[in-house]
Write a protein that holds these residues in place. Structure first.
Motif, PDB file in Angstrom:
ATOM      1  N   UNK A   1      13.095  -1.339  -4.742  1.00 47.32           N
ATOM      2  CA  UNK A   1      12.887  -2.679  -4.198  1.00 47.32           C
ATOM      3  C   UNK A   1      13.039  -2.662  -2.682  1.00 47.32           C
ATOM      4  N   UNK A   2      14.090  -2.011  -2.195  1.00 41.76           N
ATOM      5  CA  UNK A   2      14.286  -1.912  -0.742  1.00 41.76           C
ATOM      6  C   UNK A   2      13.171  -1.110  -0.098  1.00 41.76           C
ATOM      7  N   UNK A   3      12.773  -0.020  -0.737  1.00 49.98           N
ATOM      8  CA  UNK A   3      11.700   0.826  -0.219  1.00 49.98           C
ATOM      9  C   UNK A   3      10.416   0.022  -0.056  1.00 49.98           C
ATOM     10  N   UNK A   4      10.111  -0.797  -1.016  1.00 47.84           N
ATOM     11  CA  UNK A   4       8.884  -1.599  -0.948  1.00 47.84           C
ATOM     12  C   UNK A   4       9.029  -2.763   0.038  1.00 47.84           C
TER      13      UNK A   4
ATOM     14  N   UNK B   1       6.871  -2.886   7.435  1.00 51.40           N
ATOM     15  CA  UNK B   1       6.176  -1.929   8.299  1.00 51.40           C
ATOM     16  C   UNK B   1       4.665  -2.126   8.254  1.00 51.40           C
ATOM     17  N   UNK B   2       4.144  -2.435   7.078  1.00 52.68           N
ATOM     18  CA  UNK B   2       2.719  -2.729   6.914  1.00 52.68           C
ATOM     19  C   UNK B   2       2.323  -3.927   7.769  1.00 52.68           C
TER      20      UNK B   2
ATOM     21  N   UNK C   1       5.555   5.131   1.119  1.00 52.48           N
ATOM     22  CA  UNK C   1       5.949   6.525   1.332  1.00 52.48           C
ATOM     23  C   UNK C   1       6.762   6.718   2.610  1.00 52.48           C
ATOM     24  N   UNK C   2       6.637   5.800   3.565  1.00 61.79           N
ATOM     25  CA  UNK C   2       7.423   5.892   4.795  1.00 61.79           C
ATOM     26  C   UNK C   2       8.920   5.865   4.517  1.00 61.79           C
TER      27      UNK C   2
ATOM     28  N   UNK D   1       0.814  -1.214   0.000  1.00 57.87           N
ATOM     29  CA  UNK D   1       0.000   0.000   0.000  1.00 57.87           C
ATOM     30  C   UNK D   1       0.848   1.265   0.000  1.00 57.87           C
ATOM     31  N   UNK D   2       0.372   2.268  -0.711  1.00 60.30           N
ATOM     32  CA  UNK D   2       1.161   3.475  -0.974  1.00 60.30           C
ATOM     33  C   UNK D   2       1.655   4.163   0.291  1.00 60.30           C
ATOM     34  N   UNK D   3       0.819   4.240   1.329  1.00 55.67           N
ATOM     35  CA  UNK D   3       1.228   4.943   2.556  1.00 55.67           C
ATOM     36  C   UNK D   3       2.464   4.309   3.185  1.00 55.67           C
TER      37      UNK D   3
END
Length: 475
Positions: free
Chosen positions: A249-252, A258-259, A201-202, A196-198
């Motif tokens: 890739x790392x960001x996701x 975190x999700x 964005x973290x 999810x986008x939120x």
């Protein structure tokens, strides 16, 4: 206190360092809070860095070579109709026979529909009537490069649905008045990294030039086993990824963690709200880790690098109020004996199983193996002590790493004369374990060339895995 109820919250492909490495960028407030009331087993290792055999070892307490469950099954795998053979009972069946209410939610990966066949309640699970990778109605932003990254802009992620079902089931089980075992098993953060986008964005603050830890261009390392010289699933070939692809890739991946951390927090609070803290044990773990660019790899493979072998392992026993740290070496295979030994169901354990409880051992090493991937043969066995790690194969070269001098496992010292005594000691220790566990590899015999198929096809051929059937491979 003695636990009446047992809850296991298991994830897939979750890296140890996200929870345990000081200063790691991954934000996990709920798991960090849980760590303050649980025992952190900081030297926990998987039995094999592959989903199906690791899960088989968890749920039976047996090594993969003892059940024959040594390769992935279901979906578009080499064995779409494979399963954990019913002659090997799981702890869930044993608990149910002892009078426990048992429910399993989410990823099973040990045979389509076979939890139902074993008489286990299995909502939203491929062990029940759900597909291993169910269809979804998600919408995505651009850029998107599945399975490495995809930002969800509309729709509900299946892991959120699974945790909601877990909370609903927890409420109903707690109302029965009977002891229960609840397993919530999430496919995340295993790819596809559809997040999810939120939560993506973290991690917008990751440095613009971010590259993964321990990265080196794939297939450029010298002195490594032949098995590490090729990809065996499309996404394992990362040579087409650029720096921005690795950053996304790392960001996701971190956003995925975190999700799930947030979902775990919701679940944990429900346990307390229902008044279960004093009579329920709760564990959080993963079946194995994720390379995430280390040594140039994505996903995992036929190797024993720390990134895939070391796993998070947090256990809050019934009534536990303070944090504890256990530095003994423990294995994923022995998690259920650990939970059961401190419960009202301790009597279902054999003496051997009870002796393997984390609280009953003080091991200074971990052992593990690898046998096959997608029909290909990769026979490896390994032992990991505090300083040294050794891997042996009947059809590939040995590996030996000094983790004190070389924590990134770049330099294979198996042929270094200065290390001959250590290698001999580790090999003898490894073979003692293999012999004691009835591992056929300890007794010699012919093996197919490394990477070749069980049906005789050579390693250079590529099996058609019908990727079009797998949503994880679609753009």
């Amino acid at each position: 206190m003695t636990a009446r109820n047992i809850i296991l919250f298991i994830t897939d492909q979750w890296r140890w360092d996200t929870l345990n490495q000081p200063g790691h960028p991954c934000k996990l407030p709920n798991l960090q809070a849980f760590r303050q009331e649980a025992t952190n087993h900081v030297n926990a290792f998987t039995s094999v860095p592959l989903c199906t055999p690791a899960r088989g070892s968890l749920f039976t307490g047996k090594w993969p070579h003892q059940t024959g469950t040594m390769d992935n099954v279901q979906g578009s795998s080499f064995y779409p109709h494979g399963k954990l053979h019913p002659s090997h009972p799981t702890y869930m069946e044993r608990l149910q026979a002892a009078g426990y209410e048992v429910s399993f939610i989410g990823k099973w990966h040990l045979g389509a529909g076979t939890l139902h066949e074993r008489g286990i309640d299995a909502p939203l699970s491929d062990g029940g009537s759900e597909a291993l990778i169910p269809a979804d109605d998600l919408e995505f932003a651009t850029p998107r490069k599945t399975p490495f990254y995809g930002t969800i802009t509309k729709g509900t992620h299946m892991d959120e649905k699974r945790v909601r079902k877990g909370i609903e089931t927890l409420e109903s089980l707690s109302a029965t008045g009977k002891p229960f075992c609840l397993i919530v098993s999430l496919p995340g953060p295993h790819f596809p990294h559809h997040v999810p986008a939120d939560w993506v964005a973290m991690y917008d603050d990751l440095p613009a030039d971010y590259m993964p830890d321990n990265f080196i261009p794939q297939f450029t390392e010298a002195g490594k086993p032949q098995a590490q010289g090729a990809p065996y699933w499309p996404c394992q070939d990362t040579r087409g990824l650029d720096q921005q692809d690795w950053r996304r890739t790392a960001q996701h991946y971190f956003g995925f963690c975190s999700f799930i951390d947030d979902l775990f927090g919701q679940f944990r609070r429900k346990v307390s709200d229902l008044g279960l803290d004093d009579d329920t044990s709760l564990a959080f773990t993963a079946d194995h880790g994720e390379m995430l660019g280390a040594h140039g790899w994505f996903d995992k493979g036929p190797f024993f690098y720390e990134e895939v072998m070391r796993i998070p392992m947090l256990i809050r026993q019934a009534g536990q109020a303070e944090a504890a740290v256990n530095e003994g070496f423990v294995n994923f295979r022995d998690l259920f004996p650990t939970l059961l030994a401190e419960s009202e169901a301790a009597g279902i354990l054999t003496p051997d199983e009870a002796a393997r409880s984390y609280d009953a051992t003080d091991d200074d090493h971990a052992v593990y193996g690898y046998d096959a991937y997608q029909g290909r043969q990769f026979k490896f066995r390994g032992i990991r002590e505090k300083r040294y790690k050794y891997a042996w194969s009947p059809h590939d070269i040995e590996e030996l790493y000094d983790l004190e001098a070389d924590p990134q496992e770049r330099v294979n010292r198996a042929t270094d004369p200065a290390m001959a005594a250590e290698k001999a000691r580790l090999k003898a220790r490894l073979f003692d374990w293999m012999t004691s566990e009835g591992d056929a590899l300890a007794f010699g015999g012919y093996q197919l060339p490394v990477g070749s198929y069980i049906d005789g096809r050579p390693a250079h051929e590529q099996h058609d895995h019908q990727q079009h059937l797998n949503p994880a491979s679609k753009q």
